[in-house]
Design a protein around this motif. Sequence first.
Motif, PDB file in Angstrom:
ATOM      1  N   LYS A 164       0.841  -1.199  -0.032  1.00 17.58           N
ATOM      2  CA  LYS A 164      -0.063  -0.183  -0.108  1.00 17.58           C
ATOM      3  C   LYS A 164       0.749   1.173  -0.108  1.00 17.58           C
ATOM      4  N   LYS A 165       0.436   2.258  -0.888  1.00 19.04           N
ATOM      5  CA  LYS A 165       1.348   3.407  -0.867  1.00 19.04           C
ATOM      6  C   LYS A 165       0.168   4.661  -0.540  1.00 19.04           C
ATOM      7  N   SER A 166       0.766   5.840  -0.072  1.00 17.67           N
ATOM      8  CA  SER A 166       0.074   7.046  -0.007  1.00 17.67           C
ATOM      9  C   SER A 166      -0.552   7.569  -0.964  1.00 17.67           C
ATOM     10  N   TYR A 167      -1.805   7.813  -1.142  1.00 12.87           N
ATOM     11  CA  TYR A 167      -2.415   8.340  -2.589  1.00 12.87           C
ATOM     12  C   TYR A 167      -2.502  10.060  -2.613  1.00 12.87           C
ATOM     13  N   LYS A 168      -2.059  10.520  -1.279  1.00  8.80           N
ATOM     14  CA  LYS A 168      -1.874  12.176  -1.241  1.00  8.80           C
ATOM     15  C   LYS A 168      -1.185  12.705  -0.381  1.00  8.80           C
ATOM     16  N   GLY A 169      -0.799  13.964  -0.296  1.00 10.11           N
ATOM     17  CA  GLY A 169       0.094  14.600   0.680  1.00 10.11           C
ATOM     18  C   GLY A 169       1.545  14.275  -0.030  1.00 10.11           C
TER      19      GLY A 169
END
Length: 304
Positions: A164-169
């Motif tokens: 899982k990867k960050s989708y924002k920021g």
Amino acid sequence: MIQKEFNESNKLTLFNGDCSKLLKTIPSNSVDLIITSPPYCIGKAYEDPSDDIETFKKQHEDIFVDLYRVLKTGGSICWQVGYHVSDQCVIPLDYIVYDIFTSKSAGFENPLILRNRIIWTFGHGLNSTKRFSGRHEIILWFTKGEQSVFNLDDVRVPQKYPGKKSYKGPNKGNLSGNPLGKNPSDVWDIPNVKAMHVEKTDHPCQFPVAIPQRLIRALTAPNGLILDPFMGSGTTGVAAYIENRRFVGAEILKKYYDIAIDRLEETVCGNIKIREDKPVAEPNTNTAVAKLPDEFAKARGKIL
């Protein structure tokens, strides 16, 4: 290899007798970690039928000063207990242990500090008909003053969604979790030792090797000294030897002491059978988000 009288240079010391006698032979400030599960005084085969909750309290009060004395400053005590159960009620034994260990340590230079109240949960056990079936016990982790060791990376467990990867920021597109795994938290789902469990012996209240193994990895360094004052079938000793630590333990009943001897001999020979410390339910590797990315492989040293 297995010694009957304690010496700090021993790899394994197993004492057949009352732990209060063993404790008197252990030097002050010499033990890195104390792990045990004491008798609950509820009429088990290895207990005196007259034992009750007051017996439990007195047993702990009688040995606490020596437990504190032998433990190094910065060292840890991990006390695994459940409930004293009678027809009338259940009494949470961790409350009693906490009261004794913290009130009596209050006057010491380095009082015991509770670091975690860990819930050990398991899926199977005796079924109750007049109350909900018990499926957990407690591990109280104390340190003598400020803790000196916490090896989190040695006990991380797999991420639920490892890719899982960050989708924002600012971290968008980067991995959102530690590639080495996540903190196992203070709730541990580890099967208990019943029926066909690979570790089962004739001891009626045996805890799994995975519990002391995880604690030993997290809270001590190699060659550290581990003490179990109520060692039963020798489970803590098995874990200590596997993790390259020294071990000293006491068991008052010859029947269980002999089982502990046999298990430690099997461990030394490399023939002991244990259930690995792994999740009961593995993360789903078939989902797209769980495909192992290069970053994880690099962190685990699995690619050139």
